[in-house]
Structures are given as structure tokens and as C-alpha cells.
Scaffold this active site. Structure first.
Site, short mmCIF file in Angstrom:
data_model
loop_
_atom_site.label_atom_id
_atom_site.label_comp_id
_atom_site.label_asym_id
_atom_site.label_seq_id
_atom_site.Cartn_x
_atom_site.Cartn_y
_atom_site.Cartn_z
N CYS A 297 -1.47 2.61 -1.60
CA CYS A 297 -0.39 3.60 -1.56
C CYS A 297 -0.97 5.02 -1.59
O CYS A 297 -1.71 5.41 -0.70
CB CYS A 297 0.59 3.33 -2.69
SG CYS A 297 2.24 4.01 -2.40
N HIS B 127 0.85 -2.99 -1.47
CA HIS B 127 0.36 -3.18 -2.84
C HIS B 127 -0.14 -4.61 -3.08
O HIS B 127 0.57 -5.43 -3.69
CB HIS B 127 1.47 -2.85 -3.84
CG HIS B 127 1.76 -1.40 -3.97
ND1 HIS B 127 1.12 -0.58 -4.88
CD2 HIS B 127 2.60 -0.60 -3.27
CE1 HIS B 127 1.57 0.66 -4.75
NE2 HIS B 127 2.47 0.68 -3.78
N GLU C 17 -2.12 -5.50 -5.28
CA GLU C 17 -2.28 -5.73 -6.72
C GLU C 17 -0.99 -6.25 -7.37
O GLU C 17 -1.03 -6.76 -8.49
CB GLU C 17 -2.75 -4.44 -7.41
CG GLU C 17 -1.70 -3.39 -7.70
CD GLU C 17 -1.33 -2.52 -6.51
OE1 GLU C 17 -0.88 -1.39 -6.74
OE2 GLU C 17 -1.45 -2.96 -5.35
#
Length: 271
Positions: A117, A225, A227
């Protein structure tokens, strides 16, 4: 895992927030999802907040990976030769200063980088690239931004598809040519920086993933994302595993410690 493990420098952000007495107060923040993911994958997250630039090289020698997560702030457009498009945009000059220097030095010293991001925007600008400052103002875009009234899990849910470059490194890592991805960002890559190669795009053409041109160095930017949801999303899982493996290789070269034999858990499945 007991014993020494690779350390990952999670780059901090700086924000003016309300304290318990409703006064404005400066805080240093560290990406929660990113640090928990690398911790759960067997690495040790850490940070050096506000590291003076003359210490960055020595501090970089103590870690085996860099992680730049998201933030509500934006990379300042002065860094790519533009003025802010809107009043009230949030900036983080301290993160800008550290991230720009750290990314360039990590590339030179071949320290693995993963960025998400705003972090991938840090990476692109550090390499001389530029950003679209407000995707919402551009007609014909797929919806890249979250709804402010959504619950946090809904904001990080998959919002649109991304398509990997046919025969590219991301297709090789994930084993997938097209997959759904999270998307909660107002800005995105306009011009890629020097040495960066696009690896995935949204259906409107926006770059969703890029890497350093030398694939022997894991240095990647993701607009989505990985993660979040890495335990069950197969593409995210394989991206994070590839980063973790790169950190172990760096750790082994730095310390002489053996690289652990990868485990073979059941592959993640899409929900």
C-alpha cells in the site's frame, strides 16, 4: 523456533492523534498486521523509529529484511515534482525522509524488501517514480478505495481482481495468473521508478505489484495487502513465504547460520 532468527525492520509511521484526554498528541506507530505476520512466520519484527540518516547503514547491517506497511498518510508529492492536489492531505515527512534513504540503501546492500500500500508508493518514489494522487477523481477506475463505514475486516477483504504478467515472477511465485486482492488506497503508481518491473495490474491497468528488475533480490511492492489473510489466501501465502525465505537466505549469509528446511503444510485454500 528457538535461537537466533532473521530480524525484519518494520518502518514506523508518525501521526497526530487524540490522546485519552482528547488532546492532539504525536505518536509513532508500527504496522500491526505486517509485524504479526512476519512474527507468525518465524521471523522477529523490530523497528528503529526516527533513525538519523547517518546511522541507517549501520542499522541496516543488523537486519535481514525491510517491511514498509500501509498508513493513512501519503508520500509527499514534492518528492516526485508535484504539488498536493487537495487541501487536507496527510503527510509524514519523517517517514518520507527515512524510507527514501532506507529503500535505496537496502537495494544497494541487497537486503530483502516487501512493501504494501503506502509502502509500495514509498518504494516507487524512492526509485524516481511518481503517483496518481487521487484515483477517485479519475473516471473509469475500478473501485480501489474502501468505504469508511465498513468494518475493518470488510475493508481488507478482496475488492477486485489482479492479473499477473504472463510468465512473470509473480505468476511463478503464486502459481496463479489471476486472483482477487484487497484494495483500500486513494493513490497508486503513475510512472514506475527506475529499475522496477510491473508484475500485476488491476483491470483498469493500474500497477498492483512490481519488483526490482534483478529477480535474485527479493524487493517487491504490492498495492494490495498480502500480510492480511495470508493464512488462507494462496497467493498471499506464497508471497509471504517467498519473502520469509529471502530473509532466511540473507540471515544465513550474514551470520553463517543454516537455513531451516522448509516445512510442507497443507496448501491454503480460497474461502
Amino acid at each position: 523456533m528457538s535461537g537466533p532468527v532473521p530480524a525484519v525492520w518494520v518502518v514506523a509511521s508518525h501521526r497526530m492523534l487524540k490522546n485519552p484526554n482528547d488532546h492532539d498528541q504525536r505518536y509513532t506507530l508500527v504496522d500491526e498486521a505486517g509485524q504479526l505476520t512476519v512474527l507468525n512466520e518465524g521471523l522477529q519484527p523490530m523497528t528503529y523509529p526516527r533513525a538519523p540518516l547517518d546511522r541507517v547503514e549501520a542499522l541496516l547491517d543488523t537486519v535481514d529484511g525491510i517491511l514498509l506497511g500501509g498508513s493513512d498518510t501519503n508520500v509527499h508529492p514534492h518528492l516526485y515534482g508535484e504539488e498536493p492536489h487537495h487541501e487536507g492531505m496527510l503527510f509524514d515527512h519523517e517517514r518520507d525522509e527515512l524510507a527514501q534513504a532506507l529503500i535505496r540503501l537496502a537495494i544497494a546492500k541487497r537486503v530483502p524488501i516487501i512493501s504494501f500500500c503506502r509502502g509500495c508508493q514509498d518504494f516507487n518514489v524512492a526509485m524516481g517514480g511518481s503517483l496518481h494522487q487521487c484515483l477517485q477523481d479519475q473516471p473509469g477506475r475500478v473501485k480501489h478505495w474502501e468505504d469508511p463505514d465498513e468494518e475493518i475486516d470488510d475493508q481488507y477483504a478482496e475488492r477486485h481482481f489482479v492479473t499477473t504478467v504472463l510468465g512473470g515472477e509473480l505468476e511463478r511465485i503464486t502459481g496463479m495468473h489471476r486472483f482477487p486482492a484487497s484494495s483500500l488506497h486513494a493513490q497508486g503508481v503513475k510512472e514506475l521508478g527506475q529499475g522496477l518491473v510491473a508484475e500485476a495490474h488491476a483491470d483498469d491497468g493500474l500497477v498492483e505489484a512490481f519488483r526490482w528488475h534483478d529477480p535474485s533480490l527479493f524487493a517487491w511492492g504490492f498495492q494490495f495487502h498480502p500480510e492480511w489473510g495470508w493464512r488462507w489466501h494462496p497467493a498471499y501465502h506464497r508471497i509471504m513465504d517467498a519473502y520469509v525465505a529471502a530473509c532466511w537466505q540473507h540471515f544465513s549469509a550474514r551470520t553463517g547460520a543454516p537455513v531451516p528446511v522448509p516445512q510442507t503444510p497443507h496448501p491454503p485454500q480460497m474461502a
